[in-house]
Design a protein around this motif. Structure first.
Motif, PDB file in Angstrom:
ATOM      1  N   MET A 194       1.812  42.275  19.057  1.00  0.00           N
ATOM      2  CA  MET A 194       1.200  41.279  19.888  1.00  0.00           C
ATOM      3  C   MET A 194       0.993  39.982  19.104  1.00  0.00           C
ATOM      4  O   MET A 194       1.101  38.910  19.660  1.00  0.00           O
ATOM      5  CB  MET A 194      -0.116  41.799  20.443  1.00  0.00           C
ATOM      6  CG  MET A 194      -0.688  40.907  21.505  1.00  0.00           C
ATOM      7  SD  MET A 194      -2.203  41.513  22.263  1.00  0.00           S
ATOM      8  CE  MET A 194      -1.623  42.917  23.164  1.00  0.00           C
ATOM      9  N   ARG A 195       0.703  40.082  17.837  1.00  0.00           N
ATOM     10  CA  ARG A 195       0.485  38.885  17.018  1.00  0.00           C
ATOM     11  C   ARG A 195       1.771  38.070  16.868  1.00  0.00           C
ATOM     12  O   ARG A 195       1.726  36.884  16.577  1.00  0.00           O
ATOM     13  CB  ARG A 195      -0.069  39.244  15.644  1.00  0.00           C
ATOM     14  CG  ARG A 195      -1.535  39.607  15.638  1.00  0.00           C
ATOM     15  CD  ARG A 195      -2.387  38.385  15.820  1.00  0.00           C
ATOM     16  NE  ARG A 195      -3.800  38.716  15.718  1.00  0.00           N
ATOM     17  CZ  ARG A 195      -4.712  37.900  15.265  1.00  0.00           C
ATOM     18  NH1 ARG A 195      -4.389  36.695  14.872  1.00  0.00           N
ATOM     19  NH2 ARG A 195      -5.956  38.271  15.215  1.00  0.00           N
ATOM     20  N   LYS A 196       2.935  38.688  17.082  1.00  0.00           N
ATOM     21  CA  LYS A 196       4.184  37.928  17.054  1.00  0.00           C
ATOM     22  C   LYS A 196       4.219  36.953  18.224  1.00  0.00           C
ATOM     23  O   LYS A 196       4.703  35.838  18.095  1.00  0.00           O
ATOM     24  CB  LYS A 196       5.387  38.861  17.111  1.00  0.00           C
ATOM     25  CG  LYS A 196       5.620  39.626  15.837  1.00  0.00           C
ATOM     26  CD  LYS A 196       6.825  40.521  15.956  1.00  0.00           C
ATOM     27  CE  LYS A 196       7.001  41.327  14.685  1.00  0.00           C
ATOM     28  NZ  LYS A 196       8.154  42.220  14.758  1.00  0.00           N
ATOM     29  N   GLU A 197       3.703  37.383  19.364  1.00  0.00           N
ATOM     30  CA  GLU A 197       3.678  36.539  20.554  1.00  0.00           C
ATOM     31  C   GLU A 197       2.545  35.518  20.508  1.00  0.00           C
ATOM     32  O   GLU A 197       2.692  34.410  20.998  1.00  0.00           O
ATOM     33  CB  GLU A 197       3.526  37.399  21.807  1.00  0.00           C
ATOM     34  CG  GLU A 197       4.683  38.346  22.058  1.00  0.00           C
ATOM     35  CD  GLU A 197       5.959  37.612  22.397  1.00  0.00           C
ATOM     36  OE1 GLU A 197       5.900  36.598  23.116  1.00  0.00           O
ATOM     37  OE2 GLU A 197       7.026  38.056  21.934  1.00  0.00           O
ATOM     38  N   THR A 198       1.407  35.920  19.980  1.00  0.00           N
ATOM     39  CA  THR A 198       0.235  35.039  19.889  1.00  0.00           C
ATOM     40  C   THR A 198      -0.313  35.119  18.463  1.00  0.00           C
ATOM     41  O   THR A 198      -1.254  35.866  18.188  1.00  0.00           O
ATOM     42  CB  THR A 198      -0.859  35.453  20.898  1.00  0.00           C
ATOM     43  OG1 THR A 198      -1.144  36.838  20.713  1.00  0.00           O
ATOM     44  CG2 THR A 198      -0.437  35.224  22.326  1.00  0.00           C
ATOM     45  N   PRO A 199       0.265  34.355  17.552  1.00  0.00           N
ATOM     46  CA  PRO A 199      -0.097  34.453  16.133  1.00  0.00           C
ATOM     47  C   PRO A 199      -1.578  34.230  15.839  1.00  0.00           C
ATOM     48  O   PRO A 199      -2.105  34.786  14.881  1.00  0.00           O
ATOM     49  CB  PRO A 199       0.748  33.365  15.465  1.00  0.00           C
ATOM     50  CG  PRO A 199       1.792  33.001  16.444  1.00  0.00           C
ATOM     51  CD  PRO A 199       1.301  33.375  17.798  1.00  0.00           C
ATOM     52  N   ASP A 200      -2.239  33.419  16.650  1.00  0.00           N
ATOM     53  CA  ASP A 200      -3.664  33.166  16.432  1.00  0.00           C
ATOM     54  C   ASP A 200      -4.543  34.234  17.057  1.00  0.00           C
ATOM     55  O   ASP A 200      -5.758  34.203  16.923  1.00  0.00           O
ATOM     56  CB  ASP A 200      -4.056  31.798  16.992  1.00  0.00           C
ATOM     57  CG  ASP A 200      -3.391  30.663  16.237  1.00  0.00           C
ATOM     58  OD1 ASP A 200      -3.124  30.828  15.031  1.00  0.00           O
ATOM     59  OD2 ASP A 200      -3.132  29.623  16.867  1.00  0.00           O
ATOM     60  N   GLY A 201      -3.929  35.172  17.767  1.00  0.00           N
ATOM     61  CA  GLY A 201      -4.672  36.231  18.434  1.00  0.00           C
ATOM     62  C   GLY A 201      -4.999  35.862  19.871  1.00  0.00           C
ATOM     63  O   GLY A 201      -4.962  34.698  20.258  1.00  0.00           O
ATOM     64  N   VAL A 202      -5.323  36.873  20.648  1.00  0.00           N
ATOM     65  CA  VAL A 202      -5.683  36.657  22.046  1.00  0.00           C
ATOM     66  C   VAL A 202      -7.179  36.397  22.139  1.00  0.00           C
ATOM     67  O   VAL A 202      -7.954  36.863  21.316  1.00  0.00           O
ATOM     68  CB  VAL A 202      -5.291  37.863  22.935  1.00  0.00           C
ATOM     69  CG1 VAL A 202      -3.777  38.049  22.948  1.00  0.00           C
ATOM     70  CG2 VAL A 202      -5.962  39.146  22.479  1.00  0.00           C
ATOM     71  N   GLY A 203      -7.573  35.660  23.146  1.00  0.00           N
ATOM     72  CA  GLY A 203      -8.982  35.324  23.319  1.00  0.00           C
ATOM     73  C   GLY A 203      -9.806  36.453  23.864  1.00  0.00           C
ATOM     74  O   GLY A 203     -11.007  36.544  23.616  1.00  0.00           O
TER      75      GLY A 203
END
Length: 85
Positions: free
Chosen positions: A1-10
């Motif tokens: 998942m971090r590949k898609e959203t490197p800063d993390g999900v909210g």
């Protein structure tokens, strides 16, 4: 998942108790879980909320709408942690 959203999900809605998913949540993010027992490092500032709503067990349309809201990144009350209404 971090590949898609490197800063993390909210935010994260966890109904399976998969603690490893916590790595996907950004610092200061939000987690709603119906499982309980998830340990979140306090230094990451993640706000958690345990939910237990047995009265909604057969309210499939309402639960499906809650799922849709979570997928959209919304909530029924404008808060970051949705709850069924």
């Amino acid at each position: 998942m971090r590949k898609e959203t490197p800063d993390g999900v909210g935010g994260l809605v966890d109904t399976a108790g998969i603690a490893a998913l916590m790595r996907a949540v950004r610092d200061g993010g939000h987690v709603a879980t119906s499982v309980g027992g998830i340990q979140v490092p306090a230094e990451r500032g993640i706000e958690t909320r345990n939910t237990f709503v047995p009265q909604y067990a057969s309210e499939h349309a309402k639960l499906d709408r809650l799922r849709e809201l979570a997928e959209e990144g919304s909530s029924p009350h404008g808060s970051r942690t949705p709850s069924p209404t």
